[in-house]
Write a protein that holds these residues in place. Sequence first.
Motif, PDB file in Angstrom:
ATOM      1  N   ARG A 130      -7.758   1.647   7.272  1.00 15.15           N
ATOM      2  CA  ARG A 130      -7.982   0.315   6.702  1.00 15.15           C
ATOM      3  C   ARG A 130      -6.900  -0.658   7.153  1.00 15.15           C
ATOM      4  N   GLU A 131      -5.742  -0.111   7.531  1.00 12.68           N
ATOM      5  CA  GLU A 131      -4.563  -0.824   8.031  1.00 12.68           C
ATOM      6  C   GLU A 131      -3.792  -1.550   6.938  1.00 12.68           C
ATOM      7  N   THR A 132      -4.469  -2.150   5.992  1.00  3.93           N
ATOM      8  CA  THR A 132      -3.775  -2.852   4.911  1.00  3.93           C
ATOM      9  C   THR A 132      -4.446  -2.542   3.580  1.00  3.93           C
ATOM     10  N   ARG A 133      -3.698  -2.828   2.515  1.00  4.32           N
ATOM     11  CA  ARG A 133      -4.222  -2.663   1.160  1.00  4.32           C
ATOM     12  C   ARG A 133      -3.701  -3.805   0.299  1.00  4.32           C
ATOM     13  N   ILE A 134      -4.537  -4.339  -0.562  1.00  4.76           N
ATOM     14  CA  ILE A 134      -4.149  -5.425  -1.452  1.00  4.76           C
ATOM     15  C   ILE A 134      -3.686  -4.841  -2.785  1.00  4.76           C
ATOM     16  N   VAL A 135      -2.470  -5.147  -3.188  1.00  2.00           N
ATOM     17  CA  VAL A 135      -1.927  -4.721  -4.478  1.00  2.00           C
ATOM     18  C   VAL A 135      -1.371  -5.952  -5.183  1.00  2.00           C
ATOM     19  N   GLU A 136      -1.889  -6.217  -6.352  1.00  2.00           N
ATOM     20  CA  GLU A 136      -1.448  -7.380  -7.136  1.00  2.00           C
ATOM     21  C   GLU A 136      -1.486  -8.666  -6.302  1.00  2.00           C
ATOM     22  N   GLY A 137      -2.558  -8.805  -5.522  1.00  3.59           N
ATOM     23  CA  GLY A 137      -2.753 -10.021  -4.753  1.00  3.59           C
ATOM     24  C   GLY A 137      -1.951 -10.127  -3.472  1.00  3.59           C
ATOM     25  N   ARG A 138      -1.170  -9.072  -3.152  1.00  5.34           N
ATOM     26  CA  ARG A 138      -0.355  -9.095  -1.933  1.00  5.34           C
ATOM     27  C   ARG A 138      -0.838  -8.030  -0.965  1.00  5.34           C
TER      28      ARG A 138
END
Length: 267
Positions: A166-174
């Motif tokens: 996925r390369e990235t993950r969103i945590v708490e809007g970041r």
Amino acid sequence: MKFLFWNTYNNKSINPVICDLIAENGVSIAVLAEYADNINSLIETLKARGITMHVIPTLGCDRIHIIGGAGLRIEPYLQTDRASIQVIDDKYILCGVHLNSQLYSDNTERREIEIERIVRDVLKIESEINSKDTIIVGDFNINPYDKSCVSARYFHSIPVFEEAARETRIVEGREYQMFYNPMWNFLGDFKEPYGTYYCNSGNTVNPYWNTYDQVIIRPALRNRFVKENLNIITQTVSTSLLDKKKHPDHSISDHLPITFEIKETEL
């Protein structure tokens, strides 16, 4: 490119074993922590065996020494107390690390501060050279399952490639970038050795075997990462790195070396 990492335990007579490891595993780049032997003598001994390598400057990072094959263009990029970042052939980002030991109570926070800095520096260089071909290797002094390895705030190194892809993950809007961590495959007792570092402590949590020595890569490199060539090395042709109990032989080093390979093209 074939890589070697080893924490050599300040052994001042380690060069012959390093030479064997490089020769027997076709190593292109060797990253060494706690290296205390004579590096110029190491280069000369390799040359006598028909292997041409040169010292890669790590001025500013005394904890890491790097030598590389003459055919590679390796540019020293950013050096800090615990990390040495090089750029190989204008494309690959190699970060060698030696993070804080587990022995002292305040080192967890110190290590996490350092990890945050390393990740920030890597992101900056990836942006500058427009490449995600990033490798972080070294003595992490934590296991792959440790919070500092897995947390989005720190290395964010994931054991399953399908998720890391996925390369990235969103945590708490970041948004947080991911690494893929193949070292999870060495956990447990299905295959020897059971890790890279053995410690029988009196702590309430004691896994005995630890995989402190790790390589993590950006997902962009997974299709060039040769999984069969990721190994924890226990011997050379002439030397066992284990003692009679099959633990790392402290007369050589308290850590076992790891090797891995990155191909120039996808597999």
